[in-house]
Design a protein around this motif. Structure first.
Motif, PDB file in Angstrom:
ATOM      1  N   THR A  48     -27.524 -11.814  26.206  1.00 39.26           N
ATOM      2  CA  THR A  48     -26.600 -11.324  27.228  1.00 39.26           C
ATOM      3  C   THR A  48     -25.174 -11.556  26.760  1.00 39.26           C
ATOM      4  OG1 THR A  48     -26.660 -13.432  28.373  1.00 39.26           O
ATOM      5  CG2 THR A  48     -28.201 -11.758  29.102  1.00 39.26           C
ATOM      6  N   SER A 103     -22.660  -7.115  33.862  1.00 35.62           N
ATOM      7  CA  SER A 103     -22.579  -7.398  35.291  1.00 35.62           C
ATOM      8  C   SER A 103     -23.807  -8.202  35.706  1.00 35.62           C
ATOM      9  CB  SER A 103     -22.515  -6.098  36.090  1.00 35.62           C
ATOM     10  OG  SER A 103     -23.755  -5.439  36.033  1.00 35.62           O
ATOM     11  N   LEU A 104     -23.747  -8.775  36.901  1.00 36.55           N
ATOM     12  CA  LEU A 104     -24.887  -9.536  37.404  1.00 36.55           C
ATOM     13  C   LEU A 104     -26.115  -8.643  37.589  1.00 36.55           C
ATOM     14  CD1 LEU A 104     -23.154 -11.864  39.983  1.00 36.55           C
ATOM     15  CD2 LEU A 104     -24.062 -12.459  37.738  1.00 36.55           C
ATOM     16  N   ILE A 118     -27.744  -8.199  34.172  1.00 38.73           N
ATOM     17  CA  ILE A 118     -28.462  -9.405  33.780  1.00 38.73           C
ATOM     18  C   ILE A 118     -29.771  -9.495  34.556  1.00 38.73           C
ATOM     19  CG2 ILE A 118     -28.397 -11.929  33.809  1.00 38.73           C
ATOM     20  CD1 ILE A 118     -25.347 -11.658  33.301  1.00 38.73           C
ATOM     21  N   ARG A 119     -29.715  -9.213  35.850  1.00 43.65           N
ATOM     22  CA  ARG A 119     -30.923  -9.222  36.691  1.00 43.65           C
ATOM     23  C   ARG A 119     -31.940  -8.225  36.174  1.00 43.65           C
ATOM     24  NH1 ARG A 119     -32.214  -5.758  40.855  1.00 43.65           N
ATOM     25  NH2 ARG A 119     -33.841  -6.535  42.221  1.00 43.65           N
ATOM     26  N   HIS A 149     -30.856 -12.429  46.631  1.00 47.34           N
ATOM     27  CA  HIS A 149     -29.651 -11.694  46.244  1.00 47.34           C
ATOM     28  C   HIS A 149     -28.462 -12.638  46.327  1.00 47.34           C
ATOM     29  CE1 HIS A 149     -31.898  -7.984  46.254  1.00 47.34           C
ATOM     30  NE2 HIS A 149     -32.392  -8.325  47.424  1.00 47.34           N
ATOM     31  N   TRP A 166     -25.825 -12.699  44.496  1.00 48.12           N
ATOM     32  CA  TRP A 166     -24.541 -12.134  44.106  1.00 48.12           C
ATOM     33  C   TRP A 166     -23.876 -11.374  45.244  1.00 48.12           C
ATOM     34  CZ3 TRP A 166     -29.302 -10.743  42.363  1.00 48.12           C
ATOM     35  CH2 TRP A 166     -29.765  -9.512  42.786  1.00 48.12           C
TER      36      TRP A 166
END
Length: 79
Positions: A2, A7-8, A11-12, A59, A61
């Protein structure tokens, strides 16, 4: 791998794809044992399922956090 510019959500998505890939490789054979680990209850598959569960249910984020009870925005001041 990564990078710091992901962005998150990206990554998710990578976590989900990796967990699915691991589950495919550690899918139990007809005898009930993992072909890679040779165990009946594969700890790698359990960890991959935990990652999938966490990535799809939680969630963290979210930009707006909801308070536990309506009408309370945070800790109360005692005075």
């Amino acid at each position: 791998m990564t990078a710091p510019f992901l962005s998150l959500a990206q990554i998710r998505n990578r976590l989900i794809l990796t967990a699915r890939w691991v589950l495919r490789d550690h899918q139990p054979a007809p005898d009930g044992r993992c072909p890679a680990c040779r165990t009946a209850d594969c700890p790698v598959a359990v960890a991959a399922r935990d990652v999938l569960r966490a990535a799809t249910e939680v969630h963290l984020w979210s930009a707006t956090a909801r308070p536990d009870e309506p009408g309370q925005d945070g800790p109360r001041e005692t005075g």
